[in-house]
Enzyme design. Structure first.
Site, PDB file in Angstrom:
ATOM      1  CG  HIS A 267      -7.734   8.158  -2.779  1.00 19.86           C
ATOM      2  ND1 HIS A 267      -7.241   9.215  -2.054  1.00 19.86           N
ATOM      3  CD2 HIS A 267      -6.670   7.591  -3.391  1.00 19.86           C
ATOM      4  CE1 HIS A 267      -5.934   9.296  -2.231  1.00 19.86           C
ATOM      5  NE2 HIS A 267      -5.562   8.315  -3.037  1.00 19.86           N
ATOM      6  CG  HIS A 268      -7.901   8.264   4.080  1.00 16.79           C
ATOM      7  ND1 HIS A 268      -8.839   9.080   4.672  1.00 16.79           N
ATOM      8  CD2 HIS A 268      -7.398   7.510   5.086  1.00 16.79           C
ATOM      9  CE1 HIS A 268      -8.891   8.831   5.968  1.00 16.79           C
ATOM     10  NE2 HIS A 268      -8.038   7.887   6.249  1.00 16.79           N
ATOM     11  CB  SER A 269      -8.207  12.447  -1.160  1.00 20.64           C
ATOM     12  OG  SER A 269      -8.720  11.723  -2.263  1.00 20.64           O
TER      13      SER A 269
END
Length: 337
Positions: free
Chosen positions: A195-197
């Protein structure tokens, strides 16, 4: 608070209570206003924030950054998908041992995002959890007939499906998909989805590189070649003029970009092109294609142009996209007539 006589340590309820007491104590001590007035209150408020952050760090949690919260929005749920081709079949035991020794120990890769439902408008934070590698190292059940008939197509189809498949938010937001069948260019492959977070591309690439070891010496980290020192030509006056011009160009380009951004937000609209996506395009399935280039050819161009491998790849990609764009634009305009 009472101690658990069996374990010789505070019970879970005692630990929770003492943590909340420490949190309240830190806040009460740091936010107590002195007789001096407003400026003292401001200093104490800053102390309260620092005390709260200290308590969160001690409890193994940290706030999610604004960019991380943005990437978790329903309309902007963003994943990073990387595909690694391997020269040999996947050694699952060695891979699991390597993950346990490196990646799993990283705070972001052993944490989940949680929100305090008691507080109003509470911001999510990272909280440490136990990582079960069986939940993150995935062996997809693919059709053997498809992987035998056209393994490249089967690989593309599976990696493409990862762009729309949701992640389980109760676990750390990363996955390793082991695709242990040969393709035309590799003996096996691993699809990595994060996930890009968790971070940006540069930091995640650096982290994955740090998780690998040199093939010549398994105990040593891979060594990346250092860039050559810049060649100085001309005198100090010429170097100063070049620096001043680059500063002016940077300031001008920044002003233009900011003005265009504001204008686009208010009234400008993108011109209609065949590449302009319709509403909801961000939720549609994406397909990942690749093209293999000869490294010897790339180095030949690099040496002839006296640049880097990255410069050659960026130039080739830019030229290919430009040719594709203008070809599609011509076809689209011809159809509009």
């Amino acid at each position: 608070a009472t101690a658990d006589p069996a374990a010789g340590s505070p019970s879970p309820s005692t630990t929770s209570s003492s943590s909340s007491l420490r949190r309240r104590a830190a806040l009460s001590v740091n936010t107590s206003a002195p007789a001096g007035g407003g400026r003292g209150m401001e200093r104490k408020s800053k102390g309260a924030d620092e005390g709260e952050r200290d308590v969160e760090r001690a409890a193994g949690s940290a706030p999610v950054s604004p960019a991380g919260r943005l990437f978790r929005e329903a309309h902007f749920n963003c994943y990073i998908v990387a595909l690694l081709g391997l020269g040999a079949p996947v050694d699952v035991a060695a891979a699991r041992a390597g993950l346990e020794a490196t990646l799993v120990r990283h705070p972001r890769f052993c944490s989940v995002q949680v929100s305090d439902d008691v507080k109003k408008n509470a911001k999510p934070r990272w909280v440490r959890t136990t990582v079960n590698l069986d939940d993150h190292v995935i062996f997809p059940d693919l059709d053997p007939a498809a992987t035998s008939a056209d393994p490249d197509r089967a690989l593309e189809d599976y990696v493409s499906s990862l762009s729309t498949r949701p992640m389980d938010n109760s676990r750390p937001l990363w996955e390793f998909h082991v695709l242990d069948f040969p393709t035309s260019e590799a003996a096996g492959a691993v699809a990595i989805r994060m996930h890009h977070s968790l971070g940006d591309g540069v930091s995640l690439i650096s982290l994955l590189t740090a998780c690998t070891r040199s093939a010549a010496d398994p105990a040593r980290l891979p060594a990346l070649p250092s860039p050559p020192p810049p060649r100085r030509s001309g005198g100090a006056a010429l170097a100063l003029a070049a620096w001043a011009w680059s500063l002016v160009a940077l300031a001008w380009n920044t002003l233009v970009d900011v003005a265009l951004f504001v204008a686009t937000s208010w009234f400008l609209r993108d011109a209609p092109t065949p590449f302009l996506g319709s509403p909801g395009v961000e939720f549609r399935r994406k397909r990942f294609l690749n093209c293999t280039l000869s490294l010897d050819d790339v180095k030949l161009v690099k040496n002839a142009m006296k640049c880097t491998v990255n410069d050659v790849l960026v130039g080739v990609t830019s030229a290919a996209l430009s040719r594709y764009y203008f070809r599609k634009i011509g076809e689209w305009r011809h159809q509009q007539r």
